[in-house]
Design a protein around this motif. Structure first.
Motif: not given
Length: 414
Positions: A246-255
């Motif tokens: 599982v490749g989970a992308n994490n960016y500030s705009f994901g919240q």
């Protein structure tokens, strides 16, 4: 996690923006060309090698390779040669928002053609590079289904929630068929299915939106992974082995704060509704119990080093709590343009600085210094060994670092 070696030769991974969508005005975009990665491929891979990174996400541009079901893979030959020379192991991205013009993504022919293309791609790259072999059949199915299925930004230019659901289902069907086709060529090939980590909250003054926001956070966000895993729509043939990594992308705009129409609004940096990355990863881990990586992450501008510090500390907290996390992808390796405005985002390990017709690669030194600090913390070299692919990363080093840094840090959203 510490009882076996890592999946990848280095814990830090990188990659290159490689979108090939038909954008709003229906023109074909080629981000590999726009960032001049095609012209600087050897330099780009040498930069990764000098930074101790031996894994890179790299695209095979389906709409440029596949013309009416006939394939010409010569476009990626320079990439393959540079990877072999620099000893970089690719995660091949086979569909990064772009597909051939003569295909309808809602048709059965789309699935059949994609599976054939995946098989041909595997037959082409596998004999030319050392294993192990990694593929991402379709990048960010969930985001693709919003971008092309509801917001009308890219082909197929859908404009409704129904279009978004139909597109996501079709992309999942194709991705599953693609995995099976690749494994007909190489049964041991590993898959990395990439999608964003998302948390959506209701506006403070609109409690009536709480249910809709929670549905997007805990149901909609996971539907593509659920289908590929076989939890939903099992008739499409998904399974845990097909989901694989599982490749989970994490960016500030994901919240984000919920909006009934169009993209949601990103939360401000110090909003008390922001959840730590560790908590978001915990939801993924509990749901699938599969190996994970941070599939993409980056800060912006002068906040890149602080962002990396936060992401690594949160990732170590995840490792320390028992999650099977195998890497962090610093994406992109070189800067990329904002899709809408064309302005450089300054989110890469290297900024791109125009010099005449050329785009000079300029490492962002604070970001690089933070990367090197963590490599030393993990007791890893800060440049690649003579043969980095001969021995995967020892995850015990990462586990030991996690034990030294047990606390989950405060958020620092710069």
């Amino acid at each position: 996690m510490a009882q076996r070696p890592g999946i990848f030769p280095t814990f830090f991974i990188s990659g290159f923006e490689c979108s090939t969508f038909r954008w709003k005005e229906k023109q074909r975009r080629d981000l590999t060309e726009e960032t001049q990665h095609d012209r600087h491929v050897r330099e780009d891979y040498n930069i990764l090698r000098s930074l101790g990174i031996a894994v890179a996400r790299e695209g095979i541009p389906w709409p440029m390779i596949d013309v009416g079901g006939r394939y010409d893979f010569s476009r990626i030959d320079p990439m393959i040669e540079a990877m072999a020379e620099c000893q970089i192991s690719p995660i091949w991205d086979l569909c990064h928002y772009g597909y051939p013009d003569d295909l309808d993504p809602f048709s059965d022919a789309f699935t059949e053609r994609f599976a054939s293309y995946c098989r041909a791609a595997a037959e082409y790259v596998i004999p030319r590079l050392r294993g192990p072999y990694f593929f991402t059949p379709i990048n960010e199915i969930t985001f693709f289904s919003f971008c092309g299925g509801e917001w009308g930004w890219a082909a197929p230019y859908g404009t409704t929630k129904e279009d978004r659901f139909r597109l996501r289902l079709s992309l999942c069907k194709a991705a599953i068929a693609g995995v099976k086709a690749i494994r007909e060529v190489e049964p041991q090939a590993r898959m990395v299915h990439i999608d964003p980590l998302v948390q959506v909250v209701a506006p403070r003054d609109q409690p009536d939106q709480i249910e809709a926001a929670e549905h997007e956070t805990y149901v909609d966000t996971f539907l593509a992974w659920d289908i590929i895993y076989g939890k939903e729509h099992p008739e499409l043939g998904g399974s845990p082995e097909i989901l694989d990594i599982v490749g989970a992308n994490n960016y500030s705009f994901g919240q984000m704060e919920y909006r009934a129409q169009g993209p949601h609004q990103a939360l401000e940096p110090h909003d008390d509704r922001i959840k730590p990355l560790h908590d978001l990863l915990q939801t993924v881990w509990q749901r699938y119990q599969r190996p994970m990586i941070i599939g993409e992450t980056s800060g912006l501008g002068g906040g890149r080093a602080a962002w990396l510090k936060d992401v690594v500390e949160e990732s170590l907290a995840a490792v320390n709590s028992g999650m099977d996390l195998h890497g962090i992808c610093l994406f992109p390796a070189v800067d990329m343009p904002d899709w809408h405005t064309g302005e450089w985002l300054h989110n890469g390990i290297c900024d791109l600085v125009p010099e005449g017709d050329d785009l000079k690669r300029v490492p962002h030194e604070p970001y690089v210094a933070e990367l090197r600090r963590w490599q030393k913390e993990f007791n890893r070299v800060i440049a690649l060994d003579e043969d980095p692919l001969s021995d995967p990363v020892e995850l015990q080093d990462v586990v030991d670092a996690a034990k030294r840094l047990r606390k989950v840090p405060d958020q620092n959203w710069s």
